[in-house]
Write an enzyme that holds these catalytic residues in place. Structure first.
Site, PDB file in Angstrom:
ATOM      1  N   SER A 232       0.828  -1.218   0.000  1.00 53.37           N
ATOM      2  CA  SER A 232       0.000   0.000   0.000  1.00 53.37           C
ATOM      3  C   SER A 232       0.856   1.260   0.000  1.00 53.37           C
ATOM      4  CB  SER A 232      -0.926  -0.002   1.224  1.00 53.37           C
ATOM      5  OG  SER A 232      -0.179  -0.223   2.409  1.00 53.37           O
TER       6      SER A 232
ATOM      7  N   ASN B 241      -2.403  -2.684  12.960  1.00 51.11           N
ATOM      8  CA  ASN B 241      -3.861  -2.487  12.906  1.00 51.11           C
ATOM      9  C   ASN B 241      -4.303  -1.243  13.675  1.00 51.11           C
ATOM     10  OD1 ASN B 241      -3.738  -4.843  11.543  1.00 51.11           O
ATOM     11  ND2 ASN B 241      -4.800  -6.102  13.062  1.00 51.11           N
TER      12      ASN B 241
ATOM     13  N   THR C 101     -39.466  27.844 -10.177  1.00 47.86           N
ATOM     14  CA  THR C 101     -39.810  26.488  -9.736  1.00 47.86           C
ATOM     15  C   THR C 101     -40.073  25.726 -11.030  1.00 47.86           C
ATOM     16  OG1 THR C 101     -42.178  26.949  -9.597  1.00 47.86           O
ATOM     17  CG2 THR C 101     -40.918  27.282  -7.577  1.00 47.86           C
ATOM     18  N   HIS C 102     -39.695  24.479 -11.078  1.00 43.96           N
ATOM     19  CA  HIS C 102     -39.791  23.666 -12.314  1.00 43.96           C
ATOM     20  C   HIS C 102     -39.002  24.316 -13.460  1.00 43.96           C
ATOM     21  CE1 HIS C 102     -43.209  21.703 -10.255  1.00 43.96           C
ATOM     22  NE2 HIS C 102     -43.526  22.938  -9.915  1.00 43.96           N
TER      23      HIS C 102
ATOM     24  N   SER D 117     -13.253  26.640 -27.617  1.00 43.57           N
ATOM     25  CA  SER D 117     -13.451  25.442 -28.432  1.00 43.57           C
ATOM     26  C   SER D 117     -12.368  25.398 -29.491  1.00 43.57           C
ATOM     27  CB  SER D 117     -14.835  25.496 -29.087  1.00 43.57           C
ATOM     28  OG  SER D 117     -14.856  24.717 -30.258  1.00 43.57           O
TER      29      SER D 117
ATOM     30  N   LYS E 252     -16.953  30.327 -29.163  1.00 43.55           N
ATOM     31  CA  LYS E 252     -17.348  29.685 -27.908  1.00 43.55           C
ATOM     32  C   LYS E 252     -16.521  30.127 -26.705  1.00 43.55           C
ATOM     33  CE  LYS E 252     -19.819  26.364 -27.438  1.00 43.55           C
ATOM     34  NZ  LYS E 252     -19.750  25.043 -28.036  1.00 43.55           N
TER      35      LYS E 252
ATOM     36  N   ASN F  20     -16.695  28.516 -22.980  1.00 42.70           N
ATOM     37  CA  ASN F  20     -17.416  27.436 -22.297  1.00 42.70           C
ATOM     38  C   ASN F  20     -17.233  27.450 -20.782  1.00 42.70           C
ATOM     39  OD1 ASN F  20     -18.278  26.412 -24.775  1.00 42.70           O
ATOM     40  ND2 ASN F  20     -16.434  25.177 -25.027  1.00 42.70           N
TER      41      ASN F  20
ATOM     42  N   GLU G 239     -18.905  22.637 -15.396  1.00 41.42           N
ATOM     43  CA  GLU G 239     -19.254  21.306 -15.915  1.00 41.42           C
ATOM     44  C   GLU G 239     -18.408  20.222 -15.248  1.00 41.42           C
ATOM     45  OE1 GLU G 239     -19.437  21.284 -20.301  1.00 41.42           O
ATOM     46  OE2 GLU G 239     -19.814  23.419 -20.119  1.00 41.42           O
TER      47      GLU G 239
ATOM     48  N   TYR H  26      -9.962  -6.486  12.468  1.00 37.09           N
ATOM     49  CA  TYR H  26      -9.339  -5.972  11.250  1.00 37.09           C
ATOM     50  C   TYR H  26      -9.290  -7.036  10.167  1.00 37.09           C
ATOM     51  CZ  TYR H  26      -5.939  -4.227   7.918  1.00 37.09           C
ATOM     52  OH  TYR H  26      -5.325  -3.839   6.757  1.00 37.09           O
TER      53      TYR H  26
ATOM     54  N   GLN I  83      -7.887  -1.928   3.794  1.00 31.86           N
ATOM     55  CA  GLN I  83      -6.853  -1.153   3.104  1.00 31.86           C
ATOM     56  C   GLN I  83      -7.471  -0.375   1.928  1.00 31.86           C
ATOM     57  OE1 GLN I  83      -2.755  -2.606   2.678  1.00 31.86           O
ATOM     58  NE2 GLN I  83      -3.174  -2.803   0.487  1.00 31.86           N
TER      59      GLN I  83
ATOM     60  N   LYS J 284      -8.405   3.657   1.516  1.00 31.75           N
ATOM     61  CA  LYS J 284      -7.510   4.803   1.325  1.00 31.75           C
ATOM     62  C   LYS J 284      -7.603   5.497  -0.021  1.00 31.75           C
ATOM     63  CE  LYS J 284      -4.750   2.937   4.850  1.00 31.75           C
ATOM     64  NZ  LYS J 284      -5.747   1.821   4.955  1.00 31.75           N
TER      65      LYS J 284
HETATM   66  N1  ARG Z   1      -1.827  -1.290   4.787  1.00 28.73           N
HETATM   67  C1  ARG Z   1      -2.687  -1.781   5.806  1.00 28.73           C
HETATM   68  C2  ARG Z   1      -4.024  -1.088   5.728  1.00 28.73           C
HETATM   69  O1  ARG Z   1      -4.088  -0.108   5.079  1.00 28.73           O
HETATM   70  C3  ARG Z   1      -2.070  -1.537   7.128  1.00 28.73           C
HETATM   71  C4  ARG Z   1      -2.497  -2.484   8.183  1.00 28.73           C
HETATM   72  C5  ARG Z   1      -1.860  -3.804   7.954  1.00 28.73           C
HETATM   73  N2  ARG Z   1      -2.252  -4.739   8.931  1.00 28.73           N
HETATM   74  C6  ARG Z   1      -2.167  -6.045   8.744  1.00 28.73           C
HETATM   75  N3  ARG Z   1      -2.558  -6.822   9.659  1.00 28.73           N
HETATM   76  N4  ARG Z   1      -1.698  -6.514   7.620  1.00 28.73           N
HETATM   77  O2  ARG Z   1      -4.996  -1.503   6.258  1.00 28.73           O
END
Ligand code: ARG
Length: 458
Positions: A22, A109, A154-155, A276, A282, A284, A289, A316, A321, A324
């Site tokens: 990660s 964890n 409205t509408h 454009s 144009k 824009n 958007e 956990y 993971q 993220k």
């Molecule tokens: N990269 C892991 C996560 O984002 C970190 C925790 C890892 N824990 C484990 N028991 N492998 O969750």
């Protein structure tokens, strides 16, 4: 270096390494990771779990790593599984054996649970600050346009006249709610998971109150299994971000409509428009958007995380993971959208005449004509019917109610007198609306004073 491997007899398959790692994304919270480790090492020293000298060595080492990453002197390399491993390995490399004691009484964890919480808390603050800046621009526009008349819809049909101040005030309210949602989330999430270990706490005499207070939490979390597997705060944050995007997207849609050739209520600044490649005429509204377009992406992150979390047994599991990348993307997207949107509205010009003209032309004063009759004793339902007939007549003659001669009014109801023109003038229609929350000047100025106070104190 790996943080595990003792019980393995074979190297990890390279594809497994890549799939599992990660570090390419969790390096985003290296600051929070190091902040958490400094608090943990400080506490280990205070509790005599490691010596004071070791604690100091670790804290100084971590501070050095932090400033070297900040300055670019220490690049984060992909050879490590995650940011936690990178920091610990670098620490051991730099200070030797003391570094090996940092992870005493801690698991990745509770470490990652802490990092993500710290990161989220910081980003809640960042989004909140962006929203406040946007609201300051909205308030400035409101103050300058308390008497800029425009049709309210409205509408998407012209309904009753309002002002630009009133219309923008609606968004001020929305963003005010958004900020209060962020405040609530921050308050609810502000408990520290550090010290929960892998899932069942630890046998070391950790002082969880101390680490919580060192990291500005209101206290430690109370169930170690929940602590390592709770991502509710992140779901709530993504939910709040999604609602911010609802508001920005609606605002964008109106900006696009108002900027169109048919409306021409506003003109976007050249610096906030694009051209454009084929049509030279144009200009824009791409920013609006894109903001509208990116809304789907932010909703997607909320649905992704809800789905990821729904089947995870305590405590956990590695599924988490996945929280993220989608969160980082959503947070960065929303911050970018707010900031660009702010610049776009800060520089746009209002075509006041055109707005006022549009309000005059769309029978937006028809309700006021009916109310005029009501004031003269006609029951509202009858008045509604009479004005309906007048509108039909005006449509036929292609004129507005203000332009219809009095004798034509009288043909349909002899209650009408010369004073009807004053009663249905655009200014009267708006100015008479004086209940709090309505567009009339005095009512609007009261609300603006409340908003000034809000900005000064929030
Ligand atoms: N990269 C892991 C996560 O984002 C970190 C925790 C890892 N824990 C484990 N028991 N492998 O969750």
């Amino acid at each position: 270096m790996k943080l595990w491997g003792g019980r393995f007899t074979k190297e990890t398959n390279q594809l497994v390494n890549n799939f599992n790692a990660s570090i390419s994304f969790d390096q985003k919270f290296y600051q929070q990771d190091i902040r958490g480790s400094i608090a943990h090492a400080t506490m280990l020293g205070k509790q005599g779990i490691i010596s004071d000298a070791e604690s100091k060595q670790i804290v100084d080492g971590l501070a050095g790593i932090l400033s070297d990453i900040d300055s670019g002197k220490l690049p984060i390399t992909d050879e490590y599984e995650d940011i936690h491993t990178f920091v610990e390995a670098t620490l051991i490399e730099r200070i030797g054996d003391a570094g090996k004691k940092l992870h005493t009484g801690r698991s990745r964890n509770d470490q990652v649970a802490l990092d993500m919480r710290l990161y989220t808390r910081d980003e809640i603050g960042a989004v909140d600050a962006e929203l406040k800046e946007l609201m300051e621009v909205i308030l400035r526009i409101m103050k300058e346009n308390v008497e800029t008349y425009m049709p309210g819809f409205t509408h998407l049909q012209k309904a009753q006249p309002v002002t630009v101040a009133h219309h923008f005030g609606a968004y001020f309210e929305m963003f005010k709610r958004d900020r209060s949602r962020l405040f609530d989330i921050k308050k609810r999430m502000n408990f520290c998971p550090l010290g929960s270990g892998a899932l069942a706490g630890t046998t070391y005499p950790l002082d969880r109150e101390l680490t919580a207070s060192l990291l500005d939490f209101d206290g430690p979390t109370l169930n170690s299994m929940d602590s390592v597997s709770d991502r509710d705060y992140l779901i709530e944050f993504l939910d709040a971000l999604s609602i911010i995007m609802v508001h920005l997207s609606r605002f964008s849609e109106e900006t696009i409509i108002w900027n169109s050739n048919e409306y021409k209520f506003i003109e976007l600044d050249d610096a906030y428009s694009t051209g454009s490649s084929i049509m030279p005429q144009k200009k824009n509204p791409d920013i609006a958007e894109l903001v509208r377009g990116k809304t789907g992406r932010v909703y997607g992150s909320l649905i992704s995380l809800l789905t990821t979390m729904k089947g995870i047994p305590l405590a956990y599991d590695k599924d988490m993971q996945e929280d993220k990348e989608l969160s980082f993307d959503a947070i960065d997207t929303v911050k970018g959208c707010i900031s660009l949107f702010k610049g776009m509205i800060d520089t746009m010009k209002f075509n006041k005449e055109r707005m006022e003209d549009s309000a005059k032309k769309g029978f937006t004063n028809a309700t006021d004509a009916a109310d005029y009759l009501v004031r003269k004793g006609v029951p509202f339902r009858d008045a509604h019917g009479i004005v309906g007939q007048l509108v039909l007549l005006c449509l036929d003659k292609q004129i507005s109610l203000d332009e219809l001669p009095l004798d034509e009014y009288k043909k349909i109801s002899d209650v009408f007198e010369e004073d009807v023109y004053e009663a249905i003038s655009l200014k009267t229609c708006v100015e008479k609306r004086l209940t709090i929350g309505a567009p009339g000047l005095d009512a609007m100025n009261k609300v603006i004073a409340i908003y000034d106070d809000y900005i000064a104190n929030n």
